[in-house]
Scaffold this motif. Sequence first.
Motif, short mmCIF file in Angstrom:
data_model
loop_
_atom_site.label_atom_id
_atom_site.label_comp_id
_atom_site.label_asym_id
_atom_site.label_seq_id
_atom_site.Cartn_x
_atom_site.Cartn_y
_atom_site.Cartn_z
N UNK A 51 87.73 88.82 27.50
CA UNK A 51 86.40 88.24 27.69
C UNK A 51 85.39 88.98 26.84
N UNK A 52 84.44 88.26 26.29
CA UNK A 52 83.30 88.87 25.62
C UNK A 52 82.04 88.19 26.13
N UNK A 53 80.96 88.88 26.18
CA UNK A 53 79.63 88.40 26.56
C UNK A 53 79.43 88.16 28.05
N UNK A 54 80.49 88.00 28.84
CA UNK A 54 80.30 87.68 30.26
C UNK A 54 80.66 88.86 31.18
N UNK A 55 81.06 89.97 30.61
CA UNK A 55 81.52 91.09 31.42
C UNK A 55 80.45 91.63 32.37
N UNK A 56 79.19 91.55 31.99
CA UNK A 56 78.12 92.06 32.85
C UNK A 56 78.10 91.33 34.19
N UNK A 57 78.32 90.02 34.17
CA UNK A 57 78.35 89.27 35.41
C UNK A 57 79.53 89.70 36.28
N UNK A 58 80.69 89.86 35.68
CA UNK A 58 81.86 90.31 36.44
C UNK A 58 81.65 91.69 37.04
N UNK A 59 81.07 92.58 36.26
CA UNK A 59 80.78 93.94 36.76
C UNK A 59 79.76 93.89 37.89
N UNK A 60 78.78 93.01 37.78
CA UNK A 60 77.76 92.88 38.82
C UNK A 60 78.40 92.39 40.13
N UNK A 61 79.26 91.39 40.02
CA UNK A 61 79.93 90.87 41.21
C UNK A 61 80.82 91.94 41.84
#
Length: 146
Positions: free
Chosen positions: A71-81
């Motif tokens: 994944x690129x660009x969406x990791x921040x959302x996964x880390x937040x969850x």
Amino acid sequence: MVKINILYASTEGNTTSFVTKLTDIAAENGDIVVARCIGEETDYANETAPFVAIVPTYLTGGTGTGPEVTEIFTNALGDYIAFGRNRQYLKGVIGSGNRNFNVQFNLTATRYAQRFNVPMLFAYELRGSKFDAEKAYHIIKPLFGE
């Protein structure tokens, strides 16, 4: 009135466009969408209410679905969850992508659903249509009450 909480990632504006359509559909039905875009600059916080995640598909590393595809660009959302107890409030995932990428269409959302053990609720292409937003609304509204 039902309050629908959404956390999402958007890098090119496609997901933001879809969330706007979804917000408009909810308003037409007397409901409210509270949506927050989660990115690299977002401070972690402890969620206290149920939410749905909407995530686009951005990948690198191949054309399949194996571990070499990342994944690129969406990791921040996964880390937040994954932060704290936020995952316990995640009710499901909506995903988007480009159908031209065949097996990789919606792969990020499918991986989020597996990672957080929640249902993959709906998938749409690129910015989604008003019809897509209507379908998504009717799928997610019951998760927040009637």
